[in-house]
Design a protein around this motif. Structure first.
Motif, PDB file in Angstrom:
ATOM      1  N   ALA A   1      19.431 -26.397  96.456  1.00  0.00           N
ATOM      2  CA  ALA A   1      18.931 -25.263  95.679  1.00  0.00           C
ATOM      3  C   ALA A   1      18.259 -24.282  96.632  1.00  0.00           C
ATOM      4  CB  ALA A   1      17.936 -25.759  94.632  1.00  0.00           C
ATOM      5  N   SER A   2      18.464 -22.997  96.388  1.00  0.00           N
ATOM      6  CA  SER A   2      17.940 -21.954  97.272  1.00  0.00           C
ATOM      7  C   SER A   2      16.438 -22.115  97.496  1.00  0.00           C
ATOM      8  CB  SER A   2      18.218 -20.596  96.636  1.00  0.00           C
ATOM      9  OG  SER A   2      17.839 -19.568  97.490  1.00  0.00           O
ATOM     10  N   GLY A   3      16.020 -21.981  98.744  1.00  0.00           N
ATOM     11  CA  GLY A   3      14.591 -22.016  99.056  1.00  0.00           C
ATOM     12  C   GLY A   3      14.042 -23.400  99.346  1.00  0.00           C
ATOM     13  N   THR A   4      14.798 -24.440  98.992  1.00  0.00           N
ATOM     14  CA  THR A   4      14.282 -25.800  99.184  1.00  0.00           C
ATOM     15  C   THR A   4      14.781 -26.386 100.508  1.00  0.00           C
ATOM     16  OG1 THR A   4      16.146 -26.866  98.064  1.00  0.00           O
ATOM     17  CG2 THR A   4      14.328 -26.127  96.681  1.00  0.00           C
ATOM     18  N   LEU A   5      14.349 -27.616 100.785  1.00  0.00           N
ATOM     19  CA  LEU A   5      14.709 -28.261 102.054  1.00  0.00           C
ATOM     20  C   LEU A   5      16.215 -28.432 102.195  1.00  0.00           C
ATOM     21  CD1 LEU A   5      11.967 -31.037 101.890  1.00  0.00           C
ATOM     22  CD2 LEU A   5      11.968 -29.025 103.375  1.00  0.00           C
ATOM     23  N   SER A   6      16.737 -28.228 103.397  1.00  0.00           N
ATOM     24  CA  SER A   6      18.170 -28.376 103.629  1.00  0.00           C
ATOM     25  C   SER A   6      18.559 -29.852 103.639  1.00  0.00           C
ATOM     26  CB  SER A   6      18.553 -27.744 104.966  1.00  0.00           C
ATOM     27  OG  SER A   6      18.318 -26.358 104.923  1.00  0.00           O
TER      28      SER A   6
ATOM     29  N   TYR B   1      13.276 -23.180 102.935  1.00  0.00           N
ATOM     30  CA  TYR B   1      13.179 -24.559 103.442  1.00  0.00           C
ATOM     31  C   TYR B   1      11.905 -25.246 102.951  1.00  0.00           C
ATOM     32  CZ  TYR B   1      15.974 -22.005 106.924  1.00  0.00           C
ATOM     33  OH  TYR B   1      16.864 -21.183 107.554  1.00  0.00           O
ATOM     34  N   ALA B   2      11.456 -24.925 101.729  1.00  0.00           N
ATOM     35  CA  ALA B   2      10.104 -25.337 101.346  1.00  0.00           C
ATOM     36  C   ALA B   2      10.056 -26.605 100.503  1.00  0.00           C
ATOM     37  CB  ALA B   2       9.427 -24.201 100.589  1.00  0.00           C
TER      38      ALA B   2
ATOM     39  N   PHE C   1      14.104 -32.338 108.115  1.00  0.00           N
ATOM     40  CA  PHE C   1      14.230 -32.123 106.673  1.00  0.00           C
ATOM     41  C   PHE C   1      14.118 -33.425 105.886  1.00  0.00           C
ATOM     42  CE2 PHE C   1      16.490 -28.113 108.011  1.00  0.00           C
ATOM     43  CZ  PHE C   1      15.523 -27.251 107.523  1.00  0.00           C
ATOM     44  N   ALA C   2      14.684 -34.512 106.423  1.00  0.00           N
ATOM     45  CA  ALA C   2      14.625 -35.786 105.704  1.00  0.00           C
ATOM     46  C   ALA C   2      13.178 -36.286 105.610  1.00  0.00           C
ATOM     47  CB  ALA C   2      15.505 -36.818 106.389  1.00  0.00           C
TER      48      ALA C   2
ATOM     49  N   GLY D   1      12.106 -23.870 123.795  1.00  0.00           N
ATOM     50  CA  GLY D   1      13.428 -24.467 123.584  1.00  0.00           C
ATOM     51  C   GLY D   1      13.707 -24.666 122.107  1.00  0.00           C
ATOM     52  N   LEU D   2      14.146 -25.843 121.759  1.00  0.00           N
ATOM     53  CA  LEU D   2      14.469 -26.154 120.367  1.00  0.00           C
ATOM     54  C   LEU D   2      13.233 -26.100 119.459  1.00  0.00           C
ATOM     55  CD1 LEU D   2      16.517 -27.110 118.296  1.00  0.00           C
ATOM     56  CD2 LEU D   2      16.296 -29.407 119.208  1.00  0.00           C
ATOM     57  N   GLY D   3      12.035 -26.228 120.054  1.00  0.00           N
ATOM     58  CA  GLY D   3      10.794 -26.149 119.275  1.00  0.00           C
ATOM     59  C   GLY D   3      10.659 -24.828 118.548  1.00  0.00           C
ATOM     60  N   ILE D   4      11.229 -23.761 119.102  1.00  0.00           N
ATOM     61  CA  ILE D   4      11.162 -22.442 118.456  1.00  0.00           C
ATOM     62  C   ILE D   4      11.856 -22.489 117.098  1.00  0.00           C
ATOM     63  CG2 ILE D   4      11.947 -20.030 118.633  1.00  0.00           C
ATOM     64  CD1 ILE D   4      11.542 -20.325 121.700  1.00  0.00           C
ATOM     65  N   ALA D   5      13.019 -23.136 117.051  1.00  0.00           N
ATOM     66  CA  ALA D   5      13.754 -23.243 115.784  1.00  0.00           C
ATOM     67  C   ALA D   5      13.016 -24.142 114.794  1.00  0.00           C
ATOM     68  CB  ALA D   5      15.164 -23.769 116.033  1.00  0.00           C
ATOM     69  N   ILE D   6      12.466 -25.251 115.287  1.00  0.00           N
ATOM     70  CA  ILE D   6      11.723 -26.156 114.393  1.00  0.00           C
ATOM     71  C   ILE D   6      10.511 -25.420 113.811  1.00  0.00           C
ATOM     72  CG2 ILE D   6      10.381 -28.299 114.274  1.00  0.00           C
ATOM     73  CD1 ILE D   6      12.181 -29.416 116.509  1.00  0.00           C
ATOM     74  N   ASN D   7       9.789 -24.691 114.666  1.00  0.00           N
ATOM     75  CA  ASN D   7       8.607 -23.966 114.178  1.00  0.00           C
ATOM     76  C   ASN D   7       8.985 -22.843 113.211  1.00  0.00           C
ATOM     77  OD1 ASN D   7       6.423 -25.369 115.338  1.00  0.00           O
ATOM     78  ND2 ASN D   7       6.929 -24.501 117.346  1.00  0.00           N
ATOM     79  N   ASP D   8      10.135 -22.215 113.440  1.00  0.00           N
ATOM     80  CA  ASP D   8      10.612 -21.194 112.502  1.00  0.00           C
ATOM     81  C   ASP D   8      10.779 -21.794 111.108  1.00  0.00           C
ATOM     82  OD1 ASP D   8      12.123 -18.599 111.779  1.00  0.00           O
ATOM     83  OD2 ASP D   8      13.628 -20.147 111.389  1.00  0.00           O
ATOM     84  N   ARG D   9      11.426 -22.977 111.035  1.00  0.00           N
ATOM     85  CA  ARG D   9      11.629 -23.617 109.733  1.00  0.00           C
ATOM     86  C   ARG D   9      10.292 -24.037 109.117  1.00  0.00           C
ATOM     87  NH1 ARG D   9      15.521 -22.121 112.153  1.00  0.00           N
ATOM     88  NH2 ARG D   9      17.677 -22.827 111.856  1.00  0.00           N
ATOM     89  N   LEU D  10       9.387 -24.560 109.944  1.00  0.00           N
ATOM     90  CA  LEU D  10       8.090 -25.009 109.423  1.00  0.00           C
ATOM     91  C   LEU D  10       7.271 -23.834 108.887  1.00  0.00           C
ATOM     92  CD1 LEU D  10       7.115 -27.697 112.085  1.00  0.00           C
ATOM     93  CD2 LEU D  10       7.555 -28.097 109.642  1.00  0.00           C
ATOM     94  N   LYS D  11       7.291 -22.715 109.597  1.00  0.00           N
ATOM     95  CA  LYS D  11       6.522 -21.551 109.127  1.00  0.00           C
ATOM     96  C   LYS D  11       7.072 -21.037 107.810  1.00  0.00           C
ATOM     97  CE  LYS D  11       5.208 -19.967 113.703  1.00  0.00           C
ATOM     98  NZ  LYS D  11       5.715 -19.051 114.756  1.00  0.00           N
ATOM     99  N   ARG D  12       8.404 -21.025 107.676  1.00  0.00           N
ATOM    100  CA  ARG D  12       8.987 -20.564 106.405  1.00  0.00           C
ATOM    101  C   ARG D  12       8.686 -21.562 105.278  1.00  0.00           C
ATOM    102  NH1 ARG D  12      12.089 -16.081 107.997  1.00  0.00           N
ATOM    103  NH2 ARG D  12      12.555 -16.333 110.191  1.00  0.00           N
ATOM    104  N   ALA D  13       8.688 -22.849 105.635  1.00  0.00           N
ATOM    105  CA  ALA D  13       8.374 -23.866 104.627  1.00  0.00           C
ATOM    106  C   ALA D  13       6.918 -23.728 104.162  1.00  0.00           C
ATOM    107  CB  ALA D  13       8.604 -25.267 105.200  1.00  0.00           C
TER     108      ALA D  13
END
Ligand code: AMP
Ligand code: MG
Length: 327
Positions: free
Chosen positions: A142-147, A228-229, A289-290, A312-324
């Motif tokens: 569902a849109s907006g929720t965890l992938s 991703y919330a 996400f799991a 590195g990859l932490g940038i992408a993880i932090n992007d998802r966490l901030k949006r969540a």
């Protein structure tokens, strides 16, 4: 909805569903995708309806190779180098639509470009080959929720809104693809992912720039700030744990305390999930996400998250966490 093992016979059935306008959840190396025939506007509309996704948010199409992509989009010289180097893999390229492009306009939300990706997962590859049409496929949730990174996540989030779930194990990468506009002299990263600026620089000797909206300081609309919330509130960069919180840990928790006294390491497992005890960002991404989902189900009011290095990859993880965490 049925969950089917991704064997050749079920992949053939899945292709039939797709070619007759239905929706199939397919495993990819990033997350599970909700796939429909990108050439069939009615089928694409079902994706938006099933997810409750705003139609201004464009979809990515999936192809089995660059030659298939070229039936619909223009592969300029620079983008072709990216495709040659990173496909199949977790990288989406923004490309100009061809004039005779048969992809439904709903896919690109009216833009003159389409996001295109060639997934590395063998099931996604097989399904694409059997269908022989590009598949529009956002994450199967569902849109907006965890992938979703496992078939059960799809079933829980979408239920009967999806006609078939092809089960192909857990997604290795666990984060959505890196989205790159490689058409200009400076490659622009529109969404951070597991292919990092460092990967791009070491491949081509050119520095990519970030062109995505920082959830901390939004400057342009279009990229959803809350995404991703989980249902629970989130508290980022936690250095201790409060009574009403579960913990998403990263690295050692040996010395982390509870504000009311005692140590986190003595708490039951269901309240503390460690993305990677050894501090490995790839392991953390694949668990993200799991683990968030499990903590969300644990009944705590808030999820505290330890600091994750923003490199590195932490940038992408932090992007998802901030949006969540965004309210
Ligand atoms: P997903 O939700 O994982 O399917 O990713 C889709 C995201 O890709 C959208 O939210 C946009 O941010 C991005 N995207 C897709 N197509 C385009 C495009 N043509 N131009 C820019 N961004 C795009
Ligand atoms: Mg998504």
């Amino acid at each position: 909805m049925s969950i089917k093992t991704a064997n050749p016979s079920n992949i053939k059935d899945a292709a039939e569903i797709i070619l007759s306008g239905g929706l199939v959840a397919m495993p990819t190396e990033t997350v599970y995708g909700l796939a429909a025939n990108a050439l069939d506007g009615k089928a694409v509309a079902k994706i938006f309806a099933a997810k409750g996704r705003p139609q201004i948010n464009p979809l990515i199409i999936h192809v089995y190779n660059a030659a298939q992509a070229e039936r619909y989009v223009v592969m300029d010289e620079r983008s072709r180098r990216f495709a040659d180097h990173f496909w199949p893999g977790p990288m989406t390229l923004i490309l100009d639509k061809r004039e005779d492009c048969a992809v439904s306009d709903l896919v690109s939300a009216g833009l003159p470009t389409i996001g295109v990706r060639c997934p590395a997962h063998h099931v996604a590859q097989d399904l694409l080959m059997v269908c022989d049409v590009p598949l529009a496929a956002p994450s199967a949730n569902a849109s907006g929720t965890l992938s979703p990174t496992a078939p059960m996540h799809v079933a829980q989030s979408l239920g009967d809104k999806v006609d078939m779930i092809l089960a192909g194990g857990s997604s290795d990468v666990g984060l959505e693809s890196t989205i790159i506009d490689a058409r200009g002299a400076v490659p622009l990263i529109l969404r951070p992912g597991s292919i990092t600026p460092e990967d791009i620089e070491s491949a081509f000797g050119v520095k990519a720039e970030f062109g995505f909206t920082n959830p901390d300081a939004p400057t342009s609309p279009g990229q959803l700030l809350k995404h991703y919330a989980p249902n629970a509130d989130m508290r980022l960069n936690a250095v201790d744990l409060q009574d009403d919180e579960a913990l998403l840990a990263f690295g050692s928790i040996k010395f982390m305390g509870l504000t009311s006294g005692g140590f986190v390491k003595d708490l039951p497992n269901e309240r503390v999930m460690n993305l990677s005890e050894s501090g490995d960002l790839y392991e953390a991404a694949s668990n993200l996400f799991a683990y968030l989902r499990q903590l969300d189900d644990s009944g705590f009011k808030r999820i505290a998250v330890m600091n994750i290095p923003d490199t590195g990859l932490g940038i992408a993880i932090n992007d998802r966490l901030k949006r969540a965490a965004h309210k």
